[in-house]
Design a protein around this motif. Structure first.
Motif, short mmCIF file in Angstrom:
data_model
loop_
_atom_site.label_atom_id
_atom_site.label_comp_id
_atom_site.label_asym_id
_atom_site.label_seq_id
_atom_site.Cartn_x
_atom_site.Cartn_y
_atom_site.Cartn_z
N ALA A 175 0.83 -1.21 0.00
CA ALA A 175 0.00 0.00 0.00
C ALA A 175 0.87 1.26 0.00
N ASN A 176 1.99 1.23 0.71
CA ASN A 176 2.90 2.38 0.73
C ASN A 176 3.51 2.64 -0.63
N LYS A 177 3.61 1.62 -1.47
CA LYS A 177 4.13 1.81 -2.82
C LYS A 177 3.07 2.33 -3.77
N ILE A 178 1.82 1.90 -3.58
CA ILE A 178 0.77 2.20 -4.56
C ILE A 178 0.06 3.51 -4.29
N VAL A 179 -0.30 3.80 -3.04
CA VAL A 179 -1.13 4.97 -2.74
C VAL A 179 -0.46 6.29 -3.13
N PRO A 180 0.83 6.52 -2.90
CA PRO A 180 1.40 7.79 -3.36
C PRO A 180 1.34 7.97 -4.88
N MET A 181 1.34 6.89 -5.62
CA MET A 181 1.24 6.99 -7.08
C MET A 181 -0.11 7.58 -7.51
N VAL A 182 -1.15 7.35 -6.71
CA VAL A 182 -2.48 7.86 -7.03
C VAL A 182 -2.49 9.37 -7.01
N PHE A 183 -1.72 9.98 -6.13
CA PHE A 183 -1.72 11.43 -5.98
C PHE A 183 -0.69 12.13 -6.85
N MET A 184 0.06 11.40 -7.65
CA MET A 184 1.02 12.02 -8.56
C MET A 184 0.31 12.50 -9.82
#
Length: 78
Positions: free
Chosen positions: A68-77
């Motif tokens: 989840a720490n890898k995927i969730v920040p990608m959503v906000f990029m």
């Protein structure tokens, strides 16, 4: 006589809204990945693989949190 408006908190609400969205998505993804990794470890075909593999593994929750720490920040990029 001029009418004054207090605008100090307008930017803060937007920032907090993004923070709330991030936390909600992170919690949802951790729950989803915990269920997914837990089910995949409980399947019988994993038992045969685990008996030959001697490398230590992380817990299901640690793996879910890391994913989840890898995927969730990608959503906000972007």
């Amino acid at each position: 006589m001029a009418l004054e408006t207090d605008t100090r908190h307008l930017g803060t609400d937007r920032c907090r809204h993004g923070d709330v969205e991030y936390r909600l998505l992170h919690g949802a993804f951790v729950a989803m990945f915990t269920l997914s990794f837990g089910l995949s470890r409980a399947m019988p075909w994993r038992w045969a693989v685990r008996s030959s593999d001697r490398a230590p593994r992380r817990s299901v929750i640690d793996e879910a949190r890391a994913t989840a720490n890898k995927i969730v920040p990608m959503v906000f990029m972007g």
